[in-house]
Design a protein around this motif. Structure first.
Motif, mmCIF file in Angstrom:
data_model
loop_
_atom_site.group_PDB
_atom_site.id
_atom_site.type_symbol
_atom_site.label_atom_id
_atom_site.label_comp_id
_atom_site.label_asym_id
_atom_site.label_seq_id
_atom_site.Cartn_x
_atom_site.Cartn_y
_atom_site.Cartn_z
ATOM 1 N N SER A 37 0.610 -6.312 14.943
ATOM 2 C CA SER A 37 0.041 -5.609 13.920
ATOM 3 C C SER A 37 0.844 -4.623 13.119
ATOM 4 O O SER A 37 0.643 -4.494 12.056
ATOM 5 N N LEU A 38 1.739 -3.657 13.894
ATOM 6 C CA LEU A 38 2.350 -2.757 13.421
ATOM 7 C C LEU A 38 3.390 -3.275 12.706
ATOM 8 O O LEU A 38 3.837 -2.845 11.863
ATOM 9 N N GLU A 39 4.075 -4.308 13.212
ATOM 10 C CA GLU A 39 5.099 -4.979 12.706
ATOM 11 C C GLU A 39 4.597 -5.723 11.429
ATOM 12 O O GLU A 39 5.498 -5.471 10.293
ATOM 13 N N ALA A 47 1.020 1.975 3.790
ATOM 14 C CA ALA A 47 0.253 2.859 3.823
ATOM 15 C C ALA A 47 -0.443 3.126 5.230
ATOM 16 O O ALA A 47 -1.076 4.049 5.769
ATOM 17 N N LEU A 48 -0.278 2.135 6.079
ATOM 18 C CA LEU A 48 -1.059 2.201 7.342
ATOM 19 C C LEU A 48 -0.576 2.747 8.647
ATOM 20 O O LEU A 48 -0.973 2.892 9.447
ATOM 21 N N THR A 49 0.944 2.880 8.163
ATOM 22 C CA THR A 49 1.847 3.387 9.363
ATOM 23 C C THR A 49 2.960 4.204 8.799
ATOM 24 O O THR A 49 3.613 3.665 7.951
ATOM 25 N N GLU A 50 3.338 5.245 9.801
ATOM 26 C CA GLU A 50 4.553 6.033 9.333
ATOM 27 C C GLU A 50 5.868 5.110 9.687
ATOM 28 O O GLU A 50 6.699 5.561 9.211
ATOM 29 N N LEU A 51 5.687 4.042 10.534
ATOM 30 C CA LEU A 51 6.916 3.511 10.611
ATOM 31 C C LEU A 51 7.156 2.614 9.602
ATOM 32 O O LEU A 51 8.131 2.031 9.667
ATOM 33 N N SER A 52 6.660 2.590 8.399
ATOM 34 C CA SER A 52 6.964 1.626 7.212
ATOM 35 C C SER A 52 8.327 2.363 6.611
ATOM 36 O O SER A 52 8.783 1.533 5.950
#
Length: 74
Positions: A37-39, A47-52
């Motif tokens: 999901s995070l990938e 906008a859903l993750t700081e990993l972006s």
């Protein structure tokens, strides 16, 4: 079947680290689902993750590893 095998393998590794761990399969499945999901979110829903910001898989792996370490050390 490969998905079940992967989750089972991860659950086995978690149990090897913490033999009294409850819900090892549930947590292993959660980790695999989160990785997927995070990938996706890193690339398509920033906008859903700081990993972006950097889209670095190593940072995603470090995040999931840290989460597992915290779960095991509780």
């Amino acid at each position: 079947k490969p998905y079940k095998d992967l989750c089972g393998h991860i659950a086995g590794e978690l149990k090897a680290c913490e033999p009294d761990l409850k819900h090892a399969r549930s947590f292993a499945t959660t980790l695999v689902d989160m990785a997927h999901s995070l990938e996706f979110a890193m690339h398509h829903l920033p906008a859903l993750t700081e990993l972006s910001r950097k889209r670095d898989r190593r940072k995603l792996a470090a995040f999931l590893t840290g989460l597992a370490e915290k779960y095991l050390s509780r």
